[in-house]
Structure formats: structure tokens, C-alpha cells
Design a protein around this motif. Structure first.
Motif, PDB file in Angstrom:
ATOM      1  N   LYS A  92       0.916  -1.113  -0.004  1.00  0.00           N
ATOM      2  CA  LYS A  92      -0.135  -0.024   0.161  1.00  0.00           C
ATOM      3  C   LYS A  92       0.893   1.382   0.121  1.00  0.00           C
ATOM      4  O   LYS A  92       1.605   1.457   0.863  1.00  0.00           O
ATOM      5  CB  LYS A  92      -0.824  -0.207   1.099  1.00  0.00           C
ATOM      6  CG  LYS A  92      -1.908   1.424   1.383  1.00  0.00           C
ATOM      7  CD  LYS A  92      -2.879   0.883   2.192  1.00  0.00           C
ATOM      8  CE  LYS A  92      -4.050   1.980   1.875  1.00  0.00           C
ATOM      9  NZ  LYS A  92      -5.225   1.842   2.772  1.00  0.00           N
ATOM     10  N   TRP A  93       0.573   2.200  -0.922  1.00  0.00           N
ATOM     11  CA  TRP A  93       1.364   3.281  -1.170  1.00  0.00           C
ATOM     12  C   TRP A  93       0.710   4.278  -0.317  1.00  0.00           C
ATOM     13  O   TRP A  93      -0.379   4.606  -0.499  1.00  0.00           O
ATOM     14  CB  TRP A  93       1.678   3.798  -2.476  1.00  0.00           C
ATOM     15  CG  TRP A  93       2.290   4.872  -2.701  1.00  0.00           C
ATOM     16  CD1 TRP A  93       3.961   4.656  -2.712  1.00  0.00           C
ATOM     17  CD2 TRP A  93       2.153   6.239  -2.836  1.00  0.00           C
ATOM     18  NE1 TRP A  93       4.429   6.173  -2.881  1.00  0.00           N
ATOM     19  CE2 TRP A  93       3.237   7.122  -2.857  1.00  0.00           C
ATOM     20  CE3 TRP A  93       0.832   6.789  -2.942  1.00  0.00           C
ATOM     21  CZ2 TRP A  93       3.224   8.344  -3.047  1.00  0.00           C
ATOM     22  CZ3 TRP A  93       0.774   8.370  -3.095  1.00  0.00           C
ATOM     23  CH2 TRP A  93       2.038   8.959  -3.281  1.00  0.00           C
ATOM     24  N   ILE A  94       1.571   5.080   0.705  1.00  0.00           N
ATOM     25  CA  ILE A  94       0.815   6.292   1.440  1.00  0.00           C
ATOM     26  C   ILE A  94       1.812   7.572   1.075  1.00  0.00           C
ATOM     27  O   ILE A  94       3.033   7.529   1.413  1.00  0.00           O
ATOM     28  CB  ILE A  94       0.699   5.962   2.662  1.00  0.00           C
ATOM     29  CG1 ILE A  94      -0.171   4.767   3.056  1.00  0.00           C
ATOM     30  CG2 ILE A  94       0.234   7.097   3.545  1.00  0.00           C
ATOM     31  CD1 ILE A  94      -0.270   4.268   4.381  1.00  0.00           C
ATOM     32  N   LEU A 100       4.093   0.722   1.980  1.00  0.00           N
ATOM     33  CA  LEU A 100       4.099  -0.128   3.178  1.00  0.00           C
ATOM     34  C   LEU A 100       3.699  -1.591   2.721  1.00  0.00           C
ATOM     35  O   LEU A 100       2.992  -1.826   1.897  1.00  0.00           O
ATOM     36  CB  LEU A 100       3.003   0.258   4.030  1.00  0.00           C
ATOM     37  CG  LEU A 100       3.063   1.502   4.663  1.00  0.00           C
ATOM     38  CD1 LEU A 100       1.986   1.960   5.753  1.00  0.00           C
ATOM     39  CD2 LEU A 100       4.377   1.720   5.475  1.00  0.00           C
ATOM     40  N   HIS A 101       4.584  -2.499   3.199  1.00  0.00           N
ATOM     41  CA  HIS A 101       4.508  -3.966   2.834  1.00  0.00           C
ATOM     42  C   HIS A 101       3.778  -4.684   3.787  1.00  0.00           C
ATOM     43  O   HIS A 101       4.249  -4.520   5.111  1.00  0.00           O
ATOM     44  CB  HIS A 101       5.887  -4.411   2.400  1.00  0.00           C
ATOM     45  CG  HIS A 101       6.563  -3.952   1.532  1.00  0.00           C
ATOM     46  ND1 HIS A 101       6.090  -3.661   0.175  1.00  0.00           N
ATOM     47  CD2 HIS A 101       7.468  -2.812   1.670  1.00  0.00           C
ATOM     48  CE1 HIS A 101       6.952  -3.012  -0.529  1.00  0.00           C
ATOM     49  NE2 HIS A 101       7.721  -2.359   0.143  1.00  0.00           N
ATOM     50  N   GLU A 127      -2.588   3.285   7.913  1.00  0.00           N
ATOM     51  CA  GLU A 127      -3.509   3.948   6.870  1.00  0.00           C
ATOM     52  C   GLU A 127      -4.456   4.630   7.724  1.00  0.00           C
ATOM     53  O   GLU A 127      -4.879   4.366   9.115  1.00  0.00           O
ATOM     54  CB  GLU A 127      -4.300   2.653   6.056  1.00  0.00           C
ATOM     55  CG  GLU A 127      -3.214   1.987   5.340  1.00  0.00           C
ATOM     56  CD  GLU A 127      -2.835   0.647   6.102  1.00  0.00           C
ATOM     57  OE1 GLU A 127      -3.341  -0.283   5.928  1.00  0.00           O
ATOM     58  OE2 GLU A 127      -1.790   0.867   6.888  1.00  0.00           O
ATOM     59  N   LYS A 128      -5.146   5.655   6.959  1.00  0.00           N
ATOM     60  CA  LYS A 128      -5.937   6.567   7.719  1.00  0.00           C
ATOM     61  C   LYS A 128      -7.189   5.903   8.380  1.00  0.00           C
ATOM     62  O   LYS A 128      -7.859   6.158   9.171  1.00  0.00           O
ATOM     63  CB  LYS A 128      -6.351   7.781   6.982  1.00  0.00           C
ATOM     64  CG  LYS A 128      -5.180   8.702   6.705  1.00  0.00           C
ATOM     65  CD  LYS A 128      -5.755  10.027   5.792  1.00  0.00           C
ATOM     66  CE  LYS A 128      -4.320  10.752   5.569  1.00  0.00           C
ATOM     67  NZ  LYS A 128      -4.774  11.746   4.754  1.00  0.00           N
ATOM     68  N   GLU A 129      -7.611   4.727   7.443  1.00  0.00           N
ATOM     69  CA  GLU A 129      -8.940   4.500   7.715  1.00  0.00           C
ATOM     70  C   GLU A 129      -8.823   3.142   8.749  1.00  0.00           C
ATOM     71  O   GLU A 129      -9.825   2.762   9.009  1.00  0.00           O
ATOM     72  CB  GLU A 129      -9.647   3.491   6.527  1.00  0.00           C
ATOM     73  CG  GLU A 129      -8.651   2.474   6.024  1.00  0.00           C
ATOM     74  CD  GLU A 129      -7.678   3.105   4.930  1.00  0.00           C
ATOM     75  OE1 GLU A 129      -7.000   1.956   4.306  1.00  0.00           O
ATOM     76  OE2 GLU A 129      -7.567   4.090   4.370  1.00  0.00           O
ATOM     77  N   ARG A 130      -7.595   2.889   9.353  1.00  0.00           N
ATOM     78  CA  ARG A 130      -7.705   1.918  10.465  1.00  0.00           C
ATOM     79  C   ARG A 130      -7.003   2.661  11.857  1.00  0.00           C
ATOM     80  O   ARG A 130      -5.848   3.309  11.534  1.00  0.00           O
ATOM     81  CB  ARG A 130      -6.592   0.688   9.949  1.00  0.00           C
ATOM     82  CG  ARG A 130      -6.585  -0.517  10.876  1.00  0.00           C
ATOM     83  CD  ARG A 130      -5.620  -1.670  10.441  1.00  0.00           C
ATOM     84  NE  ARG A 130      -6.384  -2.121   9.156  1.00  0.00           N
ATOM     85  CZ  ARG A 130      -7.311  -3.009   9.286  1.00  0.00           C
ATOM     86  NH1 ARG A 130      -7.849  -3.430  10.523  1.00  0.00           N
ATOM     87  NH2 ARG A 130      -7.817  -3.598   8.202  1.00  0.00           N
ATOM     88  N   LYS A 131      -7.301   2.623  12.911  1.00  0.00           N
ATOM     89  CA  LYS A 131      -6.934   3.101  13.818  1.00  0.00           C
ATOM     90  C   LYS A 131      -5.734   2.310  14.289  1.00  0.00           C
ATOM     91  O   LYS A 131      -5.367   1.025  14.160  1.00  0.00           O
ATOM     92  CB  LYS A 131      -8.006   2.945  14.944  1.00  0.00           C
ATOM     93  CG  LYS A 131      -9.248   3.493  15.230  1.00  0.00           C
ATOM     94  CD  LYS A 131     -10.268   3.508  16.250  1.00  0.00           C
ATOM     95  CE  LYS A 131     -11.475   4.330  15.862  1.00  0.00           C
ATOM     96  NZ  LYS A 131     -12.314   4.188  16.979  1.00  0.00           N
TER      97      LYS A 131
END
Length: 151
Positions: A92-94, A100-101, A127-131
Motif C-alpha cells: 500500500k502506497w501512502i 508499506l508492505h 493507513e488513515k482508515e485503520r486506527k
């Protein structure tokens, strides 16, 4: 409706699984890790040849080795009663952080698919969607990404 009682079903599943021993190392990992381990070996060879940090294996850190041992143990326990399993790398690219792998254990049984992922408190740039998590956490979710279903 099931004619068997729940206790009978659990008893049959426990007998089928048998004794489960948590792996202490990755000398004999489950074949579900084979593709990921081959990719990591290729990255390691490329890194040794080039010396560039971007060629380094993604999952050499002790935290990831622990996750791989956990997934190998889970797969060994689930293999007798569950369909196909595979440990995979999802990227996932942020923006501002980079790629991030993540290690993900995909479980496939007929039309049912699940994805298991371990989140660590030390994970950077979550990621923003995960606390953020305060302790090592196993997340179990449906595996919609493989079906092409998006919410």
C-alpha cells in the motif's frame, strides 16, 4: 438444519486437526509460505549483488519473522479442515511515507474467503482508515480483493 449437535461437530474438527505445535523457527515452513519465501530469497540475492537498500527483503525484521511463524502455525492447524491457504505480500502506497508492505494470510474454502493480517503497535504510517493498535492484533476480514468486489 444440522442434525448433529455443535459439540459433535467441534469434536470431529478437533480430532481431524490433531495436535498443533507452534513453530519456533522457519526451517520447515508450511508450503503456503513458499511463494513469499521465494520472492524474499530473490530480493536478498538482488540486494547482495547491488547493495542498494531498496533491493532489501521486506520481511527480514524479527517482527515479520514472528508473523511468518504465526501464519505457518495457523496454516498447519487449519489445513486439515480448511481449503487452500496462502501467505502473500500486499503493498500500500501512502503519500509522504512511501510503500508499506504487509503480510496477509488468505484462506479459501469454496466460495468463502478470509484474510488474516497482524498489526503491530510499531507499524509506522498506518493507513488513515485503520486506527493504530496498542498491542499486537490479529485482524480477520473477508477477502474481497481477490473477488474484484470493492466497497
Amino acid at each position: 438444519m444440522w442434525e448433529e449437535e455443535l459439540e459433535q461437530q467441534v469434536s470431529v474438527a478437533v480430532k481431524r486437526v490433531g495436535k498443533v505445535v507452534a513453530p519456533r523457527d522457519l526451517r520447515t515452513p508450511h508450503p503456503a509460505l513458499a511463494r513469499l519465501r521465494e520472492a524474499e530469497a530473490r530480493r536478498q540475492a538482488k540486494h547482495q549483488a547491488s547493495g542498494y537498500s531498496w533491493d532489501m527483503p521486506y520481511f527480514d525484521a524479527p517482527m515479520y519473522q514472528r508473523q511468518l511463524r504465526i501464519f505457518s502455525g495457523l496454516v498447519r492447524a487449519l489445513a486439515p479442515v480448511y481449503g487452500r491457504q496462502e501467505v502473500d505480500c500486499e503493498d500500500k502506497w501512502i503519500q509522504g511515507i512511501g510503500t508499506l508492505h504487509h503480510l496477509v494470510l488468505h484462506l479459501h474454502f469454496g466460495g468463502v474467503r478470509m484474510a488474516l493480517q497482524i498489526f503491530e503497535p510499531s507499524d509506522r504510517g498506518r493507513e488513515k482508515e485503520r486506527k493504530p493498535v496498542k498491542a499486537t492484533t490479529l485482524s480477520i476480514d473477508t477477502d474481497r480483493s481477490r473477488d474484484g468486489v470493492h466497497e
